[in-house]
Design a protein around this motif. Sequence first.
Motif, PDB file in Angstrom:
ATOM      1  N   VAL A  25      16.817 -33.229  82.171  1.00  0.00           N
ATOM      2  CA  VAL A  25      15.401 -32.611  82.613  1.00  0.00           C
ATOM      3  C   VAL A  25      14.941 -31.366  82.112  1.00  0.00           C
ATOM      4  CG1 VAL A  25      14.699 -31.663  85.042  1.00  0.00           C
ATOM      5  CG2 VAL A  25      16.325 -33.482  85.174  1.00  0.00           C
ATOM      6  N   LEU A  26      13.810 -31.596  81.828  1.00  0.00           N
ATOM      7  CA  LEU A  26      12.988 -30.325  81.145  1.00  0.00           C
ATOM      8  C   LEU A  26      12.771 -29.280  82.288  1.00  0.00           C
ATOM      9  CD1 LEU A  26      11.347 -29.454  78.675  1.00  0.00           C
ATOM     10  CD2 LEU A  26       9.337 -30.317  79.871  1.00  0.00           C
ATOM     11  N   GLU A  27      13.179 -28.045  82.071  1.00  0.00           N
ATOM     12  CA  GLU A  27      13.022 -26.967  82.743  1.00  0.00           C
ATOM     13  C   GLU A  27      11.961 -26.491  82.727  1.00  0.00           C
ATOM     14  OE1 GLU A  27      16.185 -24.189  81.564  1.00  0.00           O
ATOM     15  OE2 GLU A  27      17.796 -25.540  82.031  1.00  0.00           O
ATOM     16  N   LEU A  28      11.517 -25.806  83.799  1.00  0.00           N
ATOM     17  CA  LEU A  28      10.032 -25.328  84.143  1.00  0.00           C
ATOM     18  C   LEU A  28       9.267 -24.324  83.101  1.00  0.00           C
ATOM     19  CD1 LEU A  28       9.966 -24.731  87.833  1.00  0.00           C
ATOM     20  CD2 LEU A  28       8.375 -26.752  86.596  1.00  0.00           C
ATOM     21  N   ALA A  29      10.245 -23.365  82.477  1.00  0.00           N
ATOM     22  CA  ALA A  29       9.787 -22.387  81.669  1.00  0.00           C
ATOM     23  C   ALA A  29       9.730 -22.800  79.987  1.00  0.00           C
ATOM     24  CB  ALA A  29      10.283 -21.101  81.883  1.00  0.00           C
ATOM     25  N   GLU A  30      10.364 -24.234  79.702  1.00  0.00           N
ATOM     26  CA  GLU A  30      10.440 -24.546  78.209  1.00  0.00           C
ATOM     27  C   GLU A  30       9.512 -25.513  77.872  1.00  0.00           C
ATOM     28  OE1 GLU A  30      14.557 -25.609  77.690  1.00  0.00           O
ATOM     29  OE2 GLU A  30      14.456 -27.311  79.357  1.00  0.00           O
ATOM     30  N   THR A  31       9.433 -25.363  76.649  1.00  0.00           N
ATOM     31  CA  THR A  31       8.496 -26.517  75.942  1.00  0.00           C
ATOM     32  C   THR A  31       9.268 -27.979  75.612  1.00  0.00           C
ATOM     33  OG1 THR A  31       9.234 -25.939  73.924  1.00  0.00           O
ATOM     34  CG2 THR A  31       7.416 -24.652  74.636  1.00  0.00           C
ATOM     35  N   PRO A  32       8.606 -28.816  75.801  1.00  0.00           N
ATOM     36  CA  PRO A  32       9.467 -30.151  75.479  1.00  0.00           C
ATOM     37  C   PRO A  32      10.325 -29.987  74.339  1.00  0.00           C
ATOM     38  CG  PRO A  32       7.412 -30.736  76.130  1.00  0.00           C
ATOM     39  CD  PRO A  32       7.389 -29.349  75.936  1.00  0.00           C
TER      40      PRO A  32
END
Length: 151
Positions: free
Chosen positions: A46-53
């Motif tokens: 899962v991609l975290e809210l504050a990080e870029t892909p």
Amino acid sequence: MSNSTGDGPSTPLHSVSVAGAVIDESGRFLVIRRADNGRWELPGGVLELAETPEDGVCREVWEETGIHVEVDRLTGVYKNTTRGVVALVFRCKPSGGTERPSPESTEVAWLTPEEVSERMGEVYAVRLLDALDPYTPYVRSHDGHHLTPTR
């Protein structure tokens, strides 16, 4: 159904995940055997809210495999229509580290494209094999087990 404001249809909720199609100099793919279901898959999560892909791919691959990567390019977008998960897959190259399992992976291995086709389920194998095509990205949907035919 209504949304949280109570004024209309609900907005579908999707989860965004990222995964790395990590390819070494001899053309093998980095894969993990998942601890929760024993299946071979590409590393990701899962991609975290504050990080870029791109940052998310680097983090997930390192957490699950012990391998550091450099992100090359987006190779595909894959939607699980049953679970509402949209996965962004990036072609990557290894840049250091040592393979090791993690709490999320019981094994880490480098597989040839032929071994990927033999050991992995269709919806995960295609994500790696698509990364070999220079004319990507692909956009595909699946039900968790089988690809949905394209139009």
